[in-house]
Design an enzyme around this catalytic site. Structure first.
Site, PDB file in Angstrom:
ATOM      1  N   GLN A   1      38.617  40.523  38.138  1.00  0.00           N
ATOM      2  CA  GLN A   1      39.489  39.862  37.195  1.00  0.00           C
ATOM      3  C   GLN A   1      39.595  38.431  37.743  1.00  0.00           C
ATOM      4  O   GLN A   1      40.366  38.237  38.676  1.00  0.00           O
ATOM      5  CB  GLN A   1      40.783  40.516  37.095  1.00  0.00           C
ATOM      6  CG  GLN A   1      41.666  39.709  36.095  1.00  0.00           C
ATOM      7  CD  GLN A   1      43.164  39.971  36.337  1.00  0.00           C
ATOM      8  OE1 GLN A   1      43.777  41.199  36.776  1.00  0.00           O
ATOM      9  NE2 GLN A   1      43.969  39.176  36.034  1.00  0.00           N
TER      10      GLN A   1
ATOM     11  N   ASP B   1      40.266  48.527  39.179  1.00  0.00           N
ATOM     12  CA  ASP B   1      41.371  47.239  39.461  1.00  0.00           C
ATOM     13  C   ASP B   1      40.470  46.068  39.515  1.00  0.00           C
ATOM     14  O   ASP B   1      39.841  45.939  40.530  1.00  0.00           O
ATOM     15  CB  ASP B   1      42.154  47.936  40.387  1.00  0.00           C
ATOM     16  CG  ASP B   1      43.434  46.540  40.830  1.00  0.00           C
ATOM     17  OD1 ASP B   1      43.367  45.343  39.822  1.00  0.00           O
ATOM     18  OD2 ASP B   1      44.279  46.904  41.432  1.00  0.00           O
TER      19      ASP B   1
ATOM     20  N   HIS C   1      51.001  44.588  36.683  1.00  0.00           N
ATOM     21  CA  HIS C   1      49.419  44.589  36.678  1.00  0.00           C
ATOM     22  C   HIS C   1      48.888  45.848  36.034  1.00  0.00           C
ATOM     23  O   HIS C   1      49.317  46.901  36.134  1.00  0.00           O
ATOM     24  CB  HIS C   1      48.691  44.502  38.186  1.00  0.00           C
ATOM     25  CG  HIS C   1      47.367  44.218  38.132  1.00  0.00           C
ATOM     26  ND1 HIS C   1      46.554  43.372  37.709  1.00  0.00           N
ATOM     27  CD2 HIS C   1      46.502  45.217  39.077  1.00  0.00           C
ATOM     28  CE1 HIS C   1      45.384  43.546  37.906  1.00  0.00           C
ATOM     29  NE2 HIS C   1      45.342  44.494  38.725  1.00  0.00           N
TER      30      HIS C   1
ATOM     31  N   CYS D   1      44.528  41.222  33.184  1.00  0.00           N
ATOM     32  CA  CYS D   1      44.549  42.393  33.760  1.00  0.00           C
ATOM     33  C   CYS D   1      44.412  43.350  32.508  1.00  0.00           C
ATOM     34  O   CYS D   1      43.598  44.528  32.494  1.00  0.00           O
ATOM     35  CB  CYS D   1      45.483  42.739  34.576  1.00  0.00           C
ATOM     36  SG  CYS D   1      47.091  42.704  33.870  1.00  0.00           S
TER      37      CYS D   1
END
Length: 227
Positions: free
Chosen positions: A87, A179, A164, A93
């Site tokens: 990201q 992630d 997040h 996100c």
């Protein structure tokens, strides 16, 4: 780094978003109202991904730094066709978590459009290059902003976001945490179609246990659409 409007953890808005991106209407997002085994039984089946929204606390950042140091010395291996991206766009996100969820579930069909084009163009890129490609993708940017404005609260791109989104998927019998803020996928061990929801819920509970005084956790699932 460019900044997008933050997405709300609203299943209806996010469902509209994935359909706009080209995901078949056979699939939708739904709230996971509890992580107890009995509550998890209420989630419509099949479940293709679990998405967690959590607060970025000092405790979590300490854990992430320690995890990063460990992975830098031994990142392990993961399947070449596991779609993983960084990201590189602030507040993106939610979109990254949705891309991770859909891209790693081959049973979710995609029509021609924004996401199918992105995945095709990004399949041979590095995770960092994929993050940059998303940042420069005007179709994604416009779609994200349009849906962000449909949330129940007014989104401000300049306001610091302390939450997040991340995704959990079952890839070839392994539970992966994806992630975009991390340099590597996180392998959480063996899973199966039957145990995936319980296994992902166990990891979500660990996030919550690190911040026992925090209540701002939201869990959603990508599931078969209910008529």
């Amino acid at each position: 780094m460019s900044t997008w409007l933050p997405l709300e953890s609203n299943p209806d808005v996010l469902t509209k978003y994935i359909h706009k991106l080209g995901v078949s209407k056979e699939w939708s997002l739904t709230d996971v109202v509890g992580l107890d085994p009995e509550m998890l039984e209420w989630i419509p089946q099949p479940v293709k991904a679990i998405i967690l929204l959590f607060p970025i606390s000092e405790t979590y950042e300490k854990h992430r730094a320690e995890e990063h140091e460990s992975l830098m010395s031994d990142p392990g291996s993961y399947p070449e066709d596991l779609f993983y991206m960084r990201q590189l766009t602030s507040n993106a996100c939610g979109t990254v978590a949705l891309i991770h969820s859909v891209a790693n579930c081959k049973s979710i069909s995609l029509s021609d459009g924004i996401l199918k084009n992105f995945l095709e163009n990004a399949k041979n890129l590095t995770p960092e290059e994929r993050g940059k490609a998303l940042e420069n993708d005007k179709s994604f940017t416009e779609g994200h902003h349009e849906l962000a404005k449909e949330g129940q609260t007014v989104a401000n791109p300049e306001e610091k976001v302390n939450h997040h989104f991340i995704a959990f998927v079952n890839k070839d019998g392994t539970l992966y945490e994806l992630d975009g803020r991390k340099h590597f996928p996180i392998n959480h061990g063996a899973t199966s179609e039957e145990s995936f929801v319980q296994d992902a819920a166990n990891v979500c509970r660990k996030f919550m246990a690190r911040d026992p005084d925090e209540l701002r956790f939201t869990v959603m699932a990508i599931t078969a659409t209910q008529e």
